[in-house]
Design an enzyme around this catalytic site. Sequence first.
Site, PDB file in Angstrom:
ATOM      1  N   ASP A 172      42.633  61.518  41.104  1.00 46.77           N
ATOM      2  CA  ASP A 172      42.614  60.328  40.266  1.00 46.77           C
ATOM      3  C   ASP A 172      42.416  59.136  41.188  1.00 46.77           C
ATOM      4  O   ASP A 172      43.312  58.761  41.946  1.00 46.77           O
ATOM      5  CB  ASP A 172      43.924  60.215  39.482  1.00 46.77           C
ATOM      6  CG  ASP A 172      43.927  59.053  38.490  1.00 46.77           C
ATOM      7  OD1 ASP A 172      43.159  58.090  38.703  1.00 46.77           O
ATOM      8  OD2 ASP A 172      44.704  59.099  37.524  1.00 46.77           O
ATOM      9  N   TYR A 208      51.214  59.414  37.260  1.00 48.63           N
ATOM     10  CA  TYR A 208      51.142  58.578  36.064  1.00 48.63           C
ATOM     11  C   TYR A 208      51.799  59.304  34.894  1.00 48.63           C
ATOM     12  O   TYR A 208      51.567  60.497  34.664  1.00 48.63           O
ATOM     13  CB  TYR A 208      49.677  58.260  35.764  1.00 48.63           C
ATOM     14  CG  TYR A 208      49.420  57.694  34.392  1.00 48.63           C
ATOM     15  CD1 TYR A 208      50.115  56.583  33.922  1.00 48.63           C
ATOM     16  CD2 TYR A 208      48.476  58.277  33.552  1.00 48.63           C
ATOM     17  CE1 TYR A 208      49.877  56.080  32.665  1.00 48.63           C
ATOM     18  CE2 TYR A 208      48.225  57.770  32.288  1.00 48.63           C
ATOM     19  CZ  TYR A 208      48.934  56.672  31.846  1.00 48.63           C
ATOM     20  OH  TYR A 208      48.699  56.173  30.595  1.00 48.63           O
ATOM     21  N   ARG A 251      26.691  61.823  20.198  1.00 52.14           N
ATOM     22  CA  ARG A 251      27.808  62.531  20.827  1.00 52.14           C
ATOM     23  C   ARG A 251      27.297  63.340  22.012  1.00 52.14           C
ATOM     24  O   ARG A 251      27.936  63.410  23.064  1.00 52.14           O
ATOM     25  CB  ARG A 251      28.517  63.451  19.825  1.00 52.14           C
ATOM     26  CG  ARG A 251      29.560  64.366  20.507  1.00 52.14           C
ATOM     27  CD  ARG A 251      30.395  65.170  19.520  1.00 52.14           C
ATOM     28  NE  ARG A 251      29.629  65.738  18.436  1.00 52.14           N
ATOM     29  CZ  ARG A 251      28.862  66.845  18.546  1.00 52.14           C
ATOM     30  NH1 ARG A 251      28.738  67.456  19.713  1.00 52.14           N
ATOM     31  NH2 ARG A 251      28.231  67.315  17.492  1.00 52.14           N
ATOM     32  N   LYS A 275      40.609  50.291  33.790  1.00 58.60           N
ATOM     33  CA  LYS A 275      41.266  49.526  34.835  1.00 58.60           C
ATOM     34  C   LYS A 275      40.237  48.781  35.689  1.00 58.60           C
ATOM     35  O   LYS A 275      39.499  47.952  35.182  1.00 58.60           O
ATOM     36  CB  LYS A 275      42.149  50.457  35.655  1.00 58.60           C
ATOM     37  CG  LYS A 275      43.062  51.366  34.813  1.00 58.60           C
ATOM     38  CD  LYS A 275      43.958  50.633  33.851  1.00 58.60           C
ATOM     39  CE  LYS A 275      45.058  51.497  33.238  1.00 58.60           C
ATOM     40  NZ  LYS A 275      44.622  52.617  32.399  1.00 58.60           N
TER      41      LYS A 275
END
Length: 409
Positions: free
Chosen positions: A191, A118, A65, A216
């Site tokens: 973004d 978005y 982690r 994406k």
Amino acid sequence: MAATGDLDQHTDHGDWSSAGFATRAIHAGQDPDAATGAVVTPIYQVSTYKQDGVGGLRGGYEYSRSGNPTRAALEEALRSAEGGGAGFAFSSGLAAEDTLLRAVLRPGDHVVMANDAYGGTYRLIARVFGPWGVEHTAVDLSDAEAVLAAIRPGQTKVIWLETPTNPLLGVADIAALAAHAAAAGAVLVVDNTFATPYLQQPIALGADVVVHSTTKYIGGHSDVVGGALVVADGAQLPVGLDGPTGTSALADAVAFHQNASGAVAGPFDSWLTLRGLKTLAVRMDRHCANAAAVAAFLEARDDVPQVIYPGLESHAGHEVAARQMSGFGGMVSFRAGSAERADRICARTQVFTLAESLGGVESLIELPARMTHGSVVGTDLEVPDDLVRLSVGIEDEADLLADLARALA
């Protein structure tokens, strides 16, 4: 973003900063494995690491982690691709956004965001951080003066920018908004998912941090979910905010929250994303060429009321996009004239697959109002019900145009 550089001084673990984009995407953070010479970064599918005595960490790794070699390679590659100071990989784009917002916001703070953002970003800011006491104002980010008017002195801590936006493909002037954010002591977040670092470099234009859904274009093959943050070198937290590590460095605060919250990218997902990044440049060239052809085809048809693509001169943000992007991307939106016709078009395509998401090698078609942007119905961010969004893939251009012609007939 083609570039060339002098690599005469390069050695393993060296500096790739002088290389062109495609070279950096393939090599930065990805030196051959020291033990075997493997040219591809191994998948370190491991949760914990042997210590050489208490606190004696090999390479700084203790628990995955907190750090994993495969993820570290991806984070360095992303940092290099965006020209930033530090990169961070997450389990999804929204996990990246959530971690960033927790690092820079406190109850009573204010966010300026796009009025066509978005839907997932709006949901996070309005419905998760809203009850926590964070306020927001949605404005047309292509209007720098409207953004300036929306800033609340001393309260606005984040200006959240998409360019191009999802799904209306609005374009905002990054450099102009960076100046407004700096004057307000706020953080400018961009973004960059639609443009990708290959076509647009927000940090070079003044952004403090770039966010990606690496699901994406960076991943590019519709086989992995992930997110990323790249923080500009020297970027600071909003004025008056101290980070959890006692510094005002934005990267320190993000690193702390990434580990504390734990929504990190796993090793196999990191490896898949790293693989995708290697071919981003060549894929984006084909995405852009196909999207330009699709946009021109649609604009020439009398039965398509509006085509939205930054590469078209008819687009309101065309000049700004041409100035700050090296290509116009693979996303095209258009109005069908009615919700019923939009639904029929989506049902009739064969090469374009009806599906959410975007940025993969295959072409996708969707109705944002009923699919990806259902969460903003009834708000200021509601999108037209006849809007069709295309994620134009890398198939043969002739097949894409023929498919759309059949669906529109």
